[in-house]
Design a protein around this motif. Sequence first.
Motif, short mmCIF file in Angstrom:
data_model
loop_
_atom_site.label_atom_id
_atom_site.label_comp_id
_atom_site.label_asym_id
_atom_site.label_seq_id
_atom_site.Cartn_x
_atom_site.Cartn_y
_atom_site.Cartn_z
N SER A 48 -33.86 65.01 93.46
CA SER A 48 -33.35 63.90 94.00
C SER A 48 -31.52 63.87 94.04
O SER A 48 -30.83 63.14 94.25
CB SER A 48 -33.64 62.75 92.84
OG SER A 48 -33.59 63.11 91.50
N ASP A 77 -35.89 75.81 98.20
CA ASP A 77 -37.38 75.88 97.84
C ASP A 77 -37.95 74.53 98.69
O ASP A 77 -37.50 73.80 99.33
CB ASP A 77 -37.66 75.76 96.53
CG ASP A 77 -37.27 74.39 96.07
OD1 ASP A 77 -38.08 73.94 94.84
OD2 ASP A 77 -36.40 73.68 96.22
N GLY A 146 -30.65 72.76 91.70
CA GLY A 146 -30.40 71.82 90.55
C GLY A 146 -31.32 72.50 89.49
O GLY A 146 -31.63 73.65 89.57
N LYS A 207 -30.77 65.75 81.46
CA LYS A 207 -30.62 67.27 81.69
C LYS A 207 -29.91 67.81 80.57
O LYS A 207 -29.68 69.14 80.43
CB LYS A 207 -29.66 67.44 82.94
CG LYS A 207 -30.59 67.18 83.98
CD LYS A 207 -31.70 67.48 84.41
CE LYS A 207 -32.60 67.07 85.43
NZ LYS A 207 -31.79 67.25 86.94
C1 6PG Z 1 -37.71 70.72 93.62
C2 6PG Z 1 -36.40 71.04 93.32
C3 6PG Z 1 -36.06 71.22 92.15
C4 6PG Z 1 -35.06 70.28 91.67
C5 6PG Z 1 -34.89 70.23 90.12
C6 6PG Z 1 -34.11 68.81 89.88
O1 6PG Z 1 -38.34 70.95 94.84
O2 6PG Z 1 -38.18 70.13 93.01
O3 6PG Z 1 -35.99 72.28 94.16
O4 6PG Z 1 -35.82 72.73 91.53
O5 6PG Z 1 -33.87 70.93 92.08
O6 6PG Z 1 -35.95 69.94 89.46
O7 6PG Z 1 -34.62 67.95 90.25
P1 6PG Z 1 -33.85 66.51 90.37
O8 6PG Z 1 -32.65 66.62 91.05
O9 6PG Z 1 -34.71 65.58 90.80
O10 6PG Z 1 -33.41 66.02 88.80
#
Ligand code: 6PG
Length: 250
Positions: A48, A77, A146, A207
């Motif tokens: 997000s 991903d 992220g 986080k």
């Molecule tokens: C996914 C993302 C994952 C994401 C992190 C942070 O497919 O879920 O690639 O790696 O970047 O979990 O997620 P948020 O930005 O929602 O905190």
Amino acid sequence: MSGLERGKIIVLEDGEALAHEAARRFTALALGACAERGRFCVALSGGSTPRRLHALLASPPWREEVPWERVFVFFGDERFLPPDDPESNYAMARETLLSRVPIPPDQVFAFPTVGVTPEDAAREYAETLAEFFAPTAPALDLVLLGIGGDGHTASLFPEKPQVTTPSEALVEAVYDAPKAPPTRLTLTYRAINGARAVIFLVSGRGKAETLRAVLQKPTHPGQLPAQGVHPHDGALLWLVDEAAAGLLNR
Ligand code: 6PG
């Protein structure tokens, strides 16, 4: 891993300031790559956090400044879901960015997730990357990432084989991921660390503990996969907001 290898950290006031800084840097990297190599190859992140960045890039001034006709979009991903599933990273990028900027559709490389097995999808996407960058090794100009509460990044999760015994593959299928959905596809450390620049976007108090562990605790990428990201010849930057940086020793 030394502090230097852990990259540069810039703390922004809040999520909005973080998104604006990310839009500025995305645009600068795009213009620089196009000036030097005639194109800008970027892997978008899921989750997000990137949504606000995407909204800014799809709005003035950045919509007009980014040379979209020379931008090539990949993904860090993907959840193994149909491209119109609301949980798909491609669907989120299409809704928030790709449908709002003049990027030629054949310059967007979504992971194949329909009519293939995860293994075949991973192999196919790896071939796409290898062919696109041939004859040199894949070198994305920018990988956006992220981190999750367990220190995962992209779909590189703690104690999973992609993290504990990294292979030479560029893309791998991930099963039983702790963050739903369980089946995913991910760029590997080899693909990510071959990038010219990696920017982590980390926002929110939720986080803070993980960010401190990733940046300031001993290196255990098996347990904190984001620690395994350090581009061999590229720049590593953490754009974090005050809430996420609240536990960092500064
Ligand atoms: C996914 C993302 C994952 C994401 C992190 C942070 O497919 O879920 O690639 O790696 O970047 O979990 O997620 P948020 O930005 O929602 O905190």
